[in-house]
Enzyme design. Structure first.
Site, short mmCIF file in Angstrom:
data_model
loop_
_atom_site.label_atom_id
_atom_site.label_comp_id
_atom_site.label_asym_id
_atom_site.label_seq_id
_atom_site.Cartn_x
_atom_site.Cartn_y
_atom_site.Cartn_z
N HIS A 1 -8.29 -1.12 13.09
CA HIS A 1 -7.88 -0.51 12.00
C HIS A 1 -8.14 0.81 11.36
CE1 HIS A 1 -5.54 -0.18 8.16
NE2 HIS A 1 -6.68 -0.77 7.39
N HIS B 1 -4.88 -10.94 4.47
CA HIS B 1 -4.83 -10.48 5.71
C HIS B 1 -6.53 -10.13 6.21
CE1 HIS B 1 -4.99 -6.60 3.57
NE2 HIS B 1 -5.39 -6.03 4.75
N TRP C 1 0.75 -1.27 -0.08
CA TRP C 1 0.08 0.06 -0.24
C TRP C 1 0.92 1.19 -0.05
CZ3 TRP C 1 -5.41 -0.37 0.00
CH2 TRP C 1 -6.01 1.05 -0.06
N ASP D 1 -8.73 -7.33 8.85
CA ASP D 1 -8.88 -6.20 9.54
C ASP D 1 -9.54 -6.30 10.58
OD1 ASP D 1 -7.41 -5.01 7.26
OD2 ASP D 1 -9.18 -3.75 6.85
#
Length: 214
Positions: free
Chosen positions: A58, A52, A18, A54
């Protein structure tokens, strides 16, 4: 015996990350020759690298952390559906699919699985899907994208809508090689105390015939 299918992005030193986030890095910090007994590796990474989950923390300072989430969320029956013909996935789109009895829903979108390149644009997940998923009894949404919101979003409307309606988030799945249908899913996060997310090893196994491969 039906084999498990790996739908996890490999964690490699050249994978995309990211923009502005910590890239993934693995290295041997001490060799067997140096220690006299074993090779020892070390990781540097964001918890949102590769496949992944969250946690609410987050995107919400008052939200729960990854260690507070039940493992039951990430183990059990799941359904993979093809929404790759839609630029925007809304509640009205999902209404055209048979989601009766589904609790974990995995979306195969139009975004190709390419861990080495970070996408500039993502298919849109309209926040309207959140109350619809809750209505159907779905509490886990998995996507083959790095986020359920646009790359440039600061408000993270879909993240917040899903959390409000009790739907947990699993991102960056690898579904290009997977047939659509019903599976058993395992996608367990690490128990990192206080973390806002965690990488997972995500695997699925077909429940109704076939080998699950396209």
């Amino acid at each position: 015996m039906t084999k498990w299918i790996d739908i996890t992005q490999p964690l490699t030193n050249d994978m995309a990350h990211w923009p502005g986030d910590t890239p993934f890095s693995f290295a041997i910090s001490a060799t067997k020759e140096q220690t006299g007994s074993a090779n020892v590796g070390k990781l540097t990474t964001s918890v949102h690298m590769g496949t992944h989950v969250d946690a609410a923390y987050h995107f919400d300072n008052d939200g729960g952390t990854i260690d507070q989430l039940s493992v039951d969320i990430y183990i059990g029956k799941a359904k993979v559906i093809d929404v790759s013909s839609y630029d925007t996935i809304s509640a009205s789109v999902l209404e055209s699919y048979d989601l009766e009895g589904v609790q974990r829903l995995l979306l195969h979108t139009s975004l190709p699985n390419n861990p080495k390149s970070f996408p500039k644009q993502l298919p849109i997940l309209d926040p309207s899907i959140a109350p619809y998923l809750q209505l159907k009894g779905i509490f886990l949404l998995g996507v083959d994208m790095p986020s359920v919101d646009p790359v440039d979003s600061k408000t993270l409307d879909t993240h917040h809508a899903l959390e409000k309606h009790g739907v947990h988030i699993l991102e960056n799945l690898m579904l290009d090689h997977v047939a659509f249908g019903e599976y058993e899913l395992i996608a367990l996060p690490l128990k990192i105390v206080g973390a806002d997310g965690s990488p997972v090893r995500a695997v699925i196994r077909p429940l109704k015939g076939g080998d699950g491969h396209e």
